[in-house]
Design a protein around this motif. Structure first.
Motif, PDB file in Angstrom:
ATOM      1  N   UNK A 239      24.953 134.415  18.704  1.00  0.00           N
ATOM      2  CA  UNK A 239      25.130 135.288  18.063  1.00  0.00           C
ATOM      3  C   UNK A 239      24.259 135.669  17.023  1.00  0.00           C
ATOM      4  N   UNK A 240      24.618 136.432  16.167  1.00  0.00           N
ATOM      5  CA  UNK A 240      23.835 137.049  14.792  1.00  0.00           C
ATOM      6  C   UNK A 240      24.847 136.514  13.508  1.00  0.00           C
ATOM      7  N   UNK A 241      24.223 135.379  13.015  1.00  0.00           N
ATOM      8  CA  UNK A 241      24.811 134.919  11.474  1.00  0.00           C
ATOM      9  C   UNK A 241      24.964 135.499  10.737  1.00  0.00           C
ATOM     10  N   UNK A 242      26.383 135.717   9.937  1.00  0.00           N
ATOM     11  CA  UNK A 242      26.338 136.451   8.979  1.00  0.00           C
ATOM     12  C   UNK A 242      25.778 134.977   7.863  1.00  0.00           C
ATOM     13  N   UNK A 243      25.138 135.572   6.684  1.00  0.00           N
ATOM     14  CA  UNK A 243      24.429 134.572   5.969  1.00  0.00           C
ATOM     15  C   UNK A 243      25.079 134.971   4.061  1.00  0.00           C
ATOM     16  N   UNK A 244      24.069 135.022   3.071  1.00  0.00           N
ATOM     17  CA  UNK A 244      24.434 135.454   2.270  1.00  0.00           C
ATOM     18  C   UNK A 244      23.448 136.302   1.760  1.00  0.00           C
ATOM     19  N   UNK A 245      22.608 136.828   3.099  1.00  0.00           N
ATOM     20  CA  UNK A 245      21.781 137.737   3.018  1.00  0.00           C
ATOM     21  C   UNK A 245      22.677 139.004   3.523  1.00  0.00           C
ATOM     22  N   UNK A 246      21.742 141.039   2.699  1.00  0.00           N
ATOM     23  CA  UNK A 246      22.776 141.121   3.110  1.00  0.00           C
ATOM     24  C   UNK A 246      21.603 142.195   4.152  1.00  0.00           C
ATOM     25  N   UNK A 247      23.182 141.873   5.580  1.00  0.00           N
ATOM     26  CA  UNK A 247      22.418 142.343   6.889  1.00  0.00           C
ATOM     27  C   UNK A 247      22.902 143.953   6.956  1.00  0.00           C
ATOM     28  N   UNK A 248      22.590 144.721   7.549  1.00  0.00           N
ATOM     29  CA  UNK A 248      22.798 145.992   8.136  1.00  0.00           C
ATOM     30  C   UNK A 248      23.182 146.152   8.581  1.00  0.00           C
ATOM     31  N   UNK A 249      24.852 146.554   8.917  1.00  0.00           N
ATOM     32  CA  UNK A 249      25.229 147.044  10.140  1.00  0.00           C
ATOM     33  C   UNK A 249      24.958 148.473  11.005  1.00  0.00           C
ATOM     34  N   UNK A 250      24.295 149.330  10.156  1.00  0.00           N
ATOM     35  CA  UNK A 250      24.240 150.279  10.946  1.00  0.00           C
ATOM     36  C   UNK A 250      24.138 151.452   9.493  1.00  0.00           C
ATOM     37  N   UNK A 251      23.636 152.797   9.206  1.00  0.00           N
ATOM     38  CA  UNK A 251      23.319 153.432   8.601  1.00  0.00           C
ATOM     39  C   UNK A 251      23.569 155.290   9.648  1.00  0.00           C
ATOM     40  N   UNK A 252      24.616 155.498   8.236  1.00  0.00           N
ATOM     41  CA  UNK A 252      25.300 156.750   9.253  1.00  0.00           C
ATOM     42  C   UNK A 252      24.559 158.451   8.344  1.00  0.00           C
ATOM     43  N   UNK A 253      24.410 159.563   8.963  1.00  0.00           N
ATOM     44  CA  UNK A 253      24.628 160.553   8.515  1.00  0.00           C
ATOM     45  C   UNK A 253      25.693 161.164   8.790  1.00  0.00           C
ATOM     46  N   UNK A 254      26.151 162.642   7.504  1.00  0.00           N
ATOM     47  CA  UNK A 254      27.550 162.643   7.647  1.00  0.00           C
ATOM     48  C   UNK A 254      27.081 164.281   7.426  1.00  0.00           C
ATOM     49  N   UNK A 255      27.626 165.738   7.349  1.00  0.00           N
ATOM     50  CA  UNK A 255      27.135 166.441   6.804  1.00  0.00           C
ATOM     51  C   UNK A 255      27.840 166.892   5.661  1.00  0.00           C
ATOM     52  N   UNK A 256      27.300 167.133   4.839  1.00  0.00           N
ATOM     53  CA  UNK A 256      28.615 168.192   3.621  1.00  0.00           C
ATOM     54  C   UNK A 256      28.497 169.743   3.272  1.00  0.00           C
ATOM     55  N   UNK A 257      28.866 169.917   4.423  1.00  0.00           N
ATOM     56  CA  UNK A 257      28.301 171.673   4.922  1.00  0.00           C
ATOM     57  C   UNK A 257      30.129 172.015   4.675  1.00  0.00           C
ATOM     58  N   UNK A 258      29.860 173.118   2.800  1.00  0.00           N
ATOM     59  CA  UNK A 258      31.583 174.038   2.707  1.00  0.00           C
ATOM     60  C   UNK A 258      31.457 172.560   1.367  1.00  0.00           C
ATOM     61  N   UNK A 259      31.405 171.452   1.471  1.00  0.00           N
ATOM     62  CA  UNK A 259      30.886 170.849   0.040  1.00  0.00           C
ATOM     63  C   UNK A 259      30.247 171.403  -1.277  1.00  0.00           C
ATOM     64  N   UNK A 260      30.673 171.887  -2.089  1.00  0.00           N
ATOM     65  CA  UNK A 260      29.408 172.857  -3.081  1.00  0.00           C
ATOM     66  C   UNK A 260      28.821 171.866  -4.235  1.00  0.00           C
ATOM     67  N   UNK A 261      29.543 171.326  -4.148  1.00  0.00           N
ATOM     68  CA  UNK A 261      29.060 170.965  -4.691  1.00  0.00           C
ATOM     69  C   UNK A 261      28.210 169.036  -4.763  1.00  0.00           C
ATOM     70  N   UNK A 262      28.510 169.087  -3.689  1.00  0.00           N
ATOM     71  CA  UNK A 262      27.490 168.323  -2.964  1.00  0.00           C
ATOM     72  C   UNK A 262      27.824 165.958  -3.417  1.00  0.00           C
ATOM     73  N   UNK A 263      29.101 166.139  -4.034  1.00  0.00           N
ATOM     74  CA  UNK A 263      29.280 164.971  -4.539  1.00  0.00           C
ATOM     75  C   UNK A 263      30.217 164.349  -3.094  1.00  0.00           C
TER      76      UNK A 263
END
Length: 281
Positions: A104-128
């Motif tokens: 498998x892939x070694x998890x060492x002290x360098x940051x490794x990307x697990x995944x990047x995600x997209x979410x909807x902010x529909x209805x969130x007027x502040x977008x925060x």
């Protein structure tokens, strides 16, 4: 897999990294990254369920934008389990190691990307938004893979849970809004014209800028600065009345004054010399 990894206890930390906003499409992205907390706590990623929780009124409809190093090859295609709720929803990023002998892939002290995600902010007027990595009830679980020490020739991988370190959330992340400046103006003769310049200061574009006098300017990535020709009949100070971007109301700075020169006092191109007249009867 080395004996060192087989004996290592392993310890990891996870961080969430804000990505980009697309307020015109009510979308936001973020990434999940993992690393070992120290060199001697490195381990080979086994199976894992990384659990994220977030307010339902801020984010919804999560999808993978990209999958990282624990998807494909030794690993199954990265899975996702969504659990909608009110007021909090959750999703689990599911890592499955299909390797043998602790591969498998070694998890060492360098940051490794697990995944990047997209979410909807529909209805969130502040977008925060805010989103966290769950540490309990239920907890994020990460395991390490290692060969069976009792029978290293049986092509089996064993797993055991890895200790949990820091889990870094995203707290109250809000989109940038446009900032523009207004400049220009000067002194003109009656009936003349002057130039005003509206310029983006932070490249958050597009932005629609309203000036007094009914003037509207739209700045874009292709045209982050624009000029406007004005022909006022009286001395006028122009100001920014409003700035509007895809993610909300922005900020305007600066003023531009156009002064109408009084008739008979234009000495811009000649030397003016005061003259005294004496009338003798």
């Amino acid at each position: 897999m080395s004996a060192t990894f087989a004996k290592a206890q392993g310890r990891y930390e996870v961080r969430l990294v804000p990505g980009s906003y697309n307020c015109a499409k009510d979308s936001v992205t973020m990434c999940v990254e993992i690393r070992a907390t120290s060199a001697d706590s490195a381990f080979v990623m086994g199976n894992a369920n990384i659990l994220l929780t977030y307010p339902t009124n801020q984010l919804s409809n999560p999808v993978y934008r990209s999958r990282g190093v624990f998807s494909g090859g030794t690993y199954s295609l990265l899975g996702m389990t969504r659990t909608p709720g009110d007021p909090t929803s959750a999703l689990s990023i599911n890592i499955v190691n299909n390797g043998v002998n602790g591969e498998g892939t070694t998890v060492d002290t360098n940051w490794k990307t697990v995944a990047c995600l997209a979410f909807s902010t529909a209805g969130n007027t502040s977008k925060c938004y805010s989103i966290s990595v769950s540490s309990s009830n239920p907890s994020t679980v990460v395991t390490m893979a290692y060969p069976d020490p009792a029978d290293p020739q049986n092509n089996m991988s064993l797993t055991r849970q890895v200790s949990q370190g820091a889990l870094t959330p995203i707290n109250n992340q809000c989109p940038a809004t446009p900032t523009v400046t207004l400049s220009g103006g000067g002194t003109i003769a009656a009936g003349g014209s002057s130039t005003l310049t509206v310029t983006s200061q932070n490249s958050v574009l597009p932005a629609t800028v309203a000036l007094n006098g009914g003037i509207s300017v739209t700045l874009t990535q292709q045209e982050p600065s624009k000029t406007v020709t004005v022909t006022p009949t009286n001395t006028t100070t122009y100001t920014v009345q409003s700035v509007t971007g895809d993610c909300g109301t922005g900020t305007g700075q600066g003023t531009a004054t156009v002064t109408i020169q009084s008739a008979g006092t234009d000495c811009s191109n000649v030397k003016c010399v005061p003259v005294t007249f004496r009338i003798i009867n």
